[in-house]
Design a protein around this motif. Structure first.
Motif, short mmCIF file in Angstrom:
data_model
loop_
_atom_site.label_atom_id
_atom_site.label_comp_id
_atom_site.label_asym_id
_atom_site.label_seq_id
_atom_site.Cartn_x
_atom_site.Cartn_y
_atom_site.Cartn_z
N VAL A 283 98.72 28.31 12.30
CA VAL A 283 98.95 26.90 12.62
C VAL A 283 100.09 26.76 13.63
N LYS A 284 101.08 27.65 13.55
CA LYS A 284 102.18 27.61 14.52
C LYS A 284 101.69 27.92 15.93
N LYS B 265 100.84 23.46 15.53
CA LYS B 265 101.34 22.82 14.31
C LYS B 265 102.60 23.57 13.85
N SER C 295 105.63 22.26 12.59
CA SER C 295 106.57 21.70 11.62
C SER C 295 106.46 22.43 10.29
N ASP D 243 103.51 21.55 8.08
CA ASP D 243 102.21 22.11 8.47
C ASP D 243 102.00 23.48 7.83
N ALA E 276 99.14 24.51 5.13
CA ALA E 276 98.27 25.67 5.36
C ALA E 276 98.19 26.54 4.11
N PHE F 213 93.26 24.48 6.11
CA PHE F 213 93.85 23.55 7.08
C PHE F 213 93.57 24.01 8.51
N ILE G 173 92.19 22.47 12.83
CA ILE G 173 92.65 22.85 14.17
C ILE G 173 91.49 23.44 14.97
#
Length: 210
Positions: A77-78, A82, A84, A87, A91, A98, A102
């Motif tokens: 996610v990073k 995403k 933060s 996030d 995940a 999650f 994306i």
């Protein structure tokens, strides 16, 4: 689970990975078919996440692989915008699903340069703890483990309450019989005194080196 069921389970995991990441592969400059090839997809995805390829081996170590999955979910996610802390938490709480949100965006944005990823003190702190737990669990499961003598059956040589380290490597480290267990505890969770592992799914009895 028998061997056939494990194969089906493994292929099912590959399908889940493919459905949730194929557009991410494209965004990172890779062909989408690479997301469906077992093991090879892990090597490519680790490259996308700027992680070493030898981490593939960790994905096959029971208990440890669950923690590695959490690290990779957060990394994913990073790397796709995403960044933060919430996030990353989402995940993990969604067991990685999650990432599907994306993947099915119109055009997922891949952060090619690792330095583009915003890092917070919270993320660094959590990351350090996770890697410390992974390292400790690896040593605990496959090299040596602390024990406290619970009974007086060995009183001529060991007393009740004696603390010692037992080498697992010398007589063969036993692969955990279950894939789902709480790290760094022996059978029972402290304080609440409940079982620290799930009985299913079960792995066959195996030690290495034999």
């Amino acid at each position: 689970m028998n061997e056939f069921e494990w194969v089906v389970f493994f292929l099912f995991i590959q399908l889940i990975h493919f459905l949730g990441t194929w557009k991410l592969y494209i965004s990172a400059g890779e062909r989408p078919w690479k997301a469906i090839i077992p093991i090879y997809n892990a090597i490519i995805f680790l490259k996308i996440l700027h992680r070493p390829k030898w981490w593939v081996l960790l994905l096959f170590l029971p208990v440890i692989n669950l923690m590695i999955f959490m690290v990779l979910w957060v990394d994913t996610v990073k790397h796709f915008g995403k960044t933060s802390p919430i996030d990353g938490v989402i995940a993990i709480l969604t067991l990685g699903f999650f990432i599907y949100t994306i993947n099915y965006q119109k055009s997922p944005k891949y952060l090619v340069d690792k330095s583009m990823i915003k890092r917070s003190a919270f993320n660094e702190w959590i990351g350090s703890i996770i890697f410390a737990v992974i390292a400790a669990t690896f040593v605990h499961n496959y090299f040596f483990q602390p024990y406290i003598i619970p009974t007086g059956s060995l009183e001529k040589s060991l007393l009740i309450g004696d603390f010692l380290f037992v080498s697992k490597f010398h007589y063969g480290a036993r692969v955990p019989s279950t894939t789902l267990a709480f790290p760094m505890v022996h059978d029972t969770l402290p304080i609440i005194k409940s079982r620290s592992y799930l009985k299913k799914p079960q792995l066959p009895y195996m030690r290495f080196p034999k």
